[in-house]
Scaffold this motif. Structure first.
Motif, PDB file in Angstrom:
ATOM      1  N   MET A   1       0.854  -1.181   0.000  1.00  6.69           N
ATOM      2  CA  MET A   1       0.000   0.000   0.000  1.00  6.69           C
ATOM      3  C   MET A   1       0.890   1.230   0.000  1.00  6.69           C
ATOM      4  O   MET A   1       2.018   1.184   0.468  1.00  6.69           O
ATOM      5  CB  MET A   1      -0.875  -0.008   1.238  1.00  6.69           C
ATOM      6  N   LEU A   2       0.345   2.311  -0.517  1.00  5.66           N
ATOM      7  CA  LEU A   2       1.131   3.516  -0.672  1.00  5.66           C
ATOM      8  C   LEU A   2       0.384   4.714  -0.121  1.00  5.66           C
ATOM      9  O   LEU A   2      -0.784   4.923  -0.426  1.00  5.66           O
ATOM     10  CB  LEU A   2       1.427   3.717  -2.158  1.00  5.66           C
ATOM     11  N   GLY A   3       1.091   5.500   0.705  1.00  7.16           N
ATOM     12  CA  GLY A   3       0.549   6.759   1.193  1.00  7.16           C
ATOM     13  C   GLY A   3       1.266   7.892   0.493  1.00  7.16           C
ATOM     14  O   GLY A   3       2.074   7.664  -0.410  1.00  7.16           O
ATOM     15  N   ASP A   4       1.018   9.124   0.914  1.00  3.25           N
ATOM     16  CA  ASP A   4       1.659  10.266   0.275  1.00  3.25           C
ATOM     17  C   ASP A   4       3.169  10.257   0.449  1.00  3.25           C
ATOM     18  O   ASP A   4       3.899  10.637  -0.450  1.00  3.25           O
ATOM     19  CB  ASP A   4       1.100  11.587   0.829  1.00  3.25           C
ATOM     20  N   GLU A   5       3.651   9.852   1.616  1.00  2.00           N
ATOM     21  CA  GLU A   5       5.090   9.865   1.857  1.00  2.00           C
ATOM     22  C   GLU A   5       5.568   8.596   2.544  1.00  2.00           C
ATOM     23  O   GLU A   5       6.532   8.617   3.309  1.00  2.00           O
ATOM     24  CB  GLU A   5       5.480  11.089   2.672  1.00  2.00           C
ATOM     25  N   HIS A   6       4.899   7.499   2.291  1.00  2.00           N
ATOM     26  CA  HIS A   6       5.338   6.238   2.877  1.00  2.00           C
ATOM     27  C   HIS A   6       4.794   5.065   2.065  1.00  2.00           C
ATOM     28  O   HIS A   6       3.885   5.241   1.251  1.00  2.00           O
ATOM     29  CB  HIS A   6       4.881   6.117   4.336  1.00  2.00           C
ATOM     30  N   ALA A   7       5.402   3.938   2.286  1.00  2.00           N
ATOM     31  CA  ALA A   7       4.901   2.699   1.672  1.00  2.00           C
ATOM     32  C   ALA A   7       4.725   1.688   2.794  1.00  2.00           C
ATOM     33  O   ALA A   7       5.513   1.648   3.737  1.00  2.00           O
ATOM     34  CB  ALA A   7       5.901   2.175   0.638  1.00  2.00           C
ATOM     35  N   ILE A   8       3.674   0.902   2.699  1.00  2.00           N
ATOM     36  CA  ILE A   8       3.454  -0.169   3.660  1.00  2.00           C
ATOM     37  C   ILE A   8       3.702  -1.476   2.921  1.00  2.00           C
ATOM     38  O   ILE A   8       3.046  -1.778   1.928  1.00  2.00           O
ATOM     39  CB  ILE A   8       2.026  -0.142   4.241  1.00  2.00           C
ATOM     40  N   VAL A   9       4.709  -2.191   3.384  1.00  2.00           N
ATOM     41  CA  VAL A   9       5.083  -3.453   2.749  1.00  2.00           C
ATOM     42  C   VAL A   9       4.514  -4.579   3.580  1.00  2.00           C
ATOM     43  O   VAL A   9       4.763  -4.672   4.783  1.00  2.00           O
ATOM     44  CB  VAL A   9       6.620  -3.580   2.656  1.00  2.00           C
ATOM     45  N   GLN A  10       3.735  -5.421   2.925  1.00  2.00           N
ATOM     46  CA  GLN A  10       3.156  -6.580   3.593  1.00  2.00           C
ATOM     47  C   GLN A  10       3.785  -7.826   2.977  1.00  2.00           C
ATOM     48  O   GLN A  10       3.877  -7.933   1.753  1.00  2.00           O
ATOM     49  CB  GLN A  10       1.648  -6.611   3.439  1.00  2.00           C
ATOM     50  N   ALA A  11       4.228  -8.724   3.819  1.00  2.00           N
ATOM     51  CA  ALA A  11       4.873  -9.944   3.326  1.00  2.00           C
ATOM     52  C   ALA A  11       4.565 -11.086   4.286  1.00  2.00           C
ATOM     53  O   ALA A  11       3.960 -10.888   5.345  1.00  2.00           O
ATOM     54  CB  ALA A  11       6.369  -9.729   3.206  1.00  2.00           C
ATOM     55  N   VAL A  12       4.997 -12.258   3.911  1.00  2.00           N
ATOM     56  CA  VAL A  12       4.816 -13.433   4.750  1.00  2.00           C
ATOM     57  C   VAL A  12       6.172 -14.110   4.930  1.00  2.00           C
ATOM     58  O   VAL A  12       6.820 -14.484   3.958  1.00  2.00           O
ATOM     59  CB  VAL A  12       3.812 -14.425   4.120  1.00  2.00           C
ATOM     60  N   CYS A  13       6.595 -14.215   6.172  1.00  2.00           N
ATOM     61  CA  CYS A  13       7.819 -14.933   6.498  1.00  2.00           C
ATOM     62  C   CYS A  13       7.466 -16.415   6.632  1.00  2.00           C
ATOM     63  O   CYS A  13       6.472 -16.759   7.286  1.00  2.00           O
ATOM     64  CB  CYS A  13       8.410 -14.410   7.801  1.00  2.00           C
ATOM     65  N   LEU A  14       8.259 -17.271   6.020  1.00  2.00           N
ATOM     66  CA  LEU A  14       7.968 -18.705   6.082  1.00  2.00           C
ATOM     67  C   LEU A  14       8.061 -19.256   7.497  1.00  2.00           C
ATOM     68  O   LEU A  14       7.456 -20.267   7.812  1.00  2.00           O
ATOM     69  CB  LEU A  14       8.926 -19.463   5.162  1.00  2.00           C
ATOM     70  N   HIS A  15       8.804 -18.568   8.368  1.00  2.00           N
ATOM     71  CA  HIS A  15       8.976 -19.047   9.740  1.00  2.00           C
ATOM     72  C   HIS A  15       8.082 -18.330  10.747  1.00  2.00           C
ATOM     73  O   HIS A  15       7.709 -18.898  11.761  1.00  2.00           O
ATOM     74  CB  HIS A  15      10.437 -18.898  10.181  1.00  2.00           C
ATOM     75  N   HIS A  16       7.752 -17.056  10.489  1.00  2.00           N
ATOM     76  CA  HIS A  16       7.035 -16.258  11.480  1.00  2.00           C
ATOM     77  C   HIS A  16       5.648 -15.806  11.051  1.00  2.00           C
ATOM     78  O   HIS A  16       4.947 -15.162  11.806  1.00  2.00           O
ATOM     79  CB  HIS A  16       7.870 -15.035  11.862  1.00  2.00           C
ATOM     80  N   GLY A  17       5.283 -16.050   9.798  1.00  2.00           N
ATOM     81  CA  GLY A  17       3.954 -15.654   9.327  1.00  2.00           C
ATOM     82  C   GLY A  17       3.914 -14.256   8.748  1.00  2.00           C
ATOM     83  O   GLY A  17       4.948 -13.656   8.453  1.00  2.00           O
ATOM     84  N   PRO A  18       2.713 -13.695   8.594  1.00  2.00           N
ATOM     85  CA  PRO A  18       2.552 -12.373   7.966  1.00  2.00           C
ATOM     86  C   PRO A  18       3.146 -11.249   8.821  1.00  2.00           C
ATOM     87  O   PRO A  18       3.156 -11.323  10.053  1.00  2.00           O
ATOM     88  CB  PRO A  18       1.037 -12.199   7.864  1.00  2.00           C
ATOM     89  N   TYR A  19       3.642 -10.225   8.137  1.00  2.00           N
ATOM     90  CA  TYR A  19       4.109  -9.024   8.835  1.00  2.00           C
ATOM     91  C   TYR A  19       3.949  -7.824   7.916  1.00  2.00           C
ATOM     92  O   TYR A  19       3.708  -7.949   6.727  1.00  2.00           O
ATOM     93  CB  TYR A  19       5.552  -9.160   9.322  1.00  2.00           C
ATOM     94  N   GLU A  20       4.057  -6.647   8.506  1.00  2.00           N
ATOM     95  CA  GLU A  20       3.867  -5.392   7.785  1.00  2.00           C
ATOM     96  C   GLU A  20       4.930  -4.410   8.263  1.00  2.00           C
ATOM     97  O   GLU A  20       5.215  -4.326   9.456  1.00  2.00           O
ATOM     98  CB  GLU A  20       2.468  -4.861   8.112  1.00  2.00           C
ATOM     99  N   VAL A  21       5.507  -3.669   7.329  1.00  2.68           N
ATOM    100  CA  VAL A  21       6.530  -2.678   7.661  1.00  2.68           C
ATOM    101  C   VAL A  21       6.182  -1.378   6.949  1.00  2.68           C
ATOM    102  O   VAL A  21       5.830  -1.383   5.768  1.00  2.68           O
ATOM    103  CB  VAL A  21       7.934  -3.156   7.216  1.00  2.68           C
ATOM    104  N   VAL A  22       6.291  -0.248   7.661  1.00  2.00           N
ATOM    105  CA  VAL A  22       6.081   1.072   7.063  1.00  2.00           C
ATOM    106  C   VAL A  22       7.452   1.650   6.728  1.00  2.00           C
ATOM    107  O   VAL A  22       8.316   1.771   7.593  1.00  2.00           O
ATOM    108  CB  VAL A  22       5.323   2.014   8.030  1.00  2.00           C
ATOM    109  N   ILE A  23       7.641   2.009   5.465  1.00  6.74           N
ATOM    110  CA  ILE A  23       8.894   2.605   5.011  1.00  6.74           C
ATOM    111  C   ILE A  23       8.605   4.057   4.665  1.00  6.74           C
ATOM    112  O   ILE A  23       7.700   4.348   3.878  1.00  6.74           O
ATOM    113  CB  ILE A  23       9.440   1.877   3.753  1.00  6.74           C
ATOM    114  N   ALA A  24       9.378   4.973   5.267  1.00  8.99           N
ATOM    115  CA  ALA A  24       9.177   6.400   5.033  1.00  8.99           C
ATOM    116  C   ALA A  24      10.540   7.076   4.905  1.00  8.99           C
ATOM    117  O   ALA A  24      11.542   6.566   5.405  1.00  8.99           O
ATOM    118  CB  ALA A  24       8.389   7.007   6.197  1.00  8.99           C
TER     119      ALA A  24
END
Length: 174
Positions: A1-24
């Motif tokens: 997902m994308l905001g005006d000044e950031h991106a939200i990265v959603q992924a799935v770790c094979l060992h830990h499951g889904p996660y989300e990171v905000v990059i700005a």
């Protein structure tokens, strides 16, 4: 997902499951590919201002990474005509061939390599006048622009120092 000044990265770790990171641009989450994501966000923000032409200036080491950034920009909806304009400049390396890393030197994790000078990391430390620095930089740029092949090679910090320390009108590059 994308905001005006950031991106939200959603992924799935094979060992830990889904996660989300905000990059700005001003910090935020960490990913192993943080540099790619940070560049994605920076280029999106720079390109959002349609009243200005934004040009991304990058070292030659970014030629291949920019393809990944372009693919991501297209995946989120930009067209080829909306991709940022980029200028790739020659890579600056130490006498061992390693990339001259300003951040490692500034952080005290590496020393200033032989052949390089403090002004290469902070142009305010140029030993001459500002107009002399600008003149030398323009003369060196004229040499680089005289042949596109200059942009596809690396230059040692020592060679750049040599070119900048004397008038390049009388200097030829190998």
């Amino acid at each position: 997902m994308l905001g005006d000044e950031h991106a939200i990265v959603q992924a799935v770790c094979l060992h830990h499951g889904p996660y989300e990171v905000v990059i700005a641009p001003d910090g935020g989450g960490y990913l192993d590919l943080a540099t790619l994501y940070r560049n994605l966000v920076k280029e999106l923000v720079a390109g959002a201002d349609r009243d200005r032409l934004s040009v991304m200036v990058k070292g030659g080491d970014w030629v291949f990474g920019s393809t990944r950034v372009d693919n991501a920009l297209i995946a989120i909806g930009l067209t080829a005509g909306q991709l940022p304009t980029r200028l790739f400049c020659p890579q600056v390396v130490t006498d061992t061939g390693a990339k001259l890393s300003k951040s490692l030197i500034r952080d005290g994790q590496a020393s200033l390599p032989a052949g390089s000078a403090p002004w290469m990391l902070d142009t305010r430390m140029w030993p001459g006048s500002l107009s002399e620095y600008a003149d030398r930089l323009l003369e060196m740029a004229a040499i680089f622009l005289s042949d596109p092949r200059h942009f596809f090679r690396s230059y040692s910090a020592g060679e750049l120092g040599r070119l900048m320390s004397q008038s390049t009108r009388s200097v030829t590059t190998p």
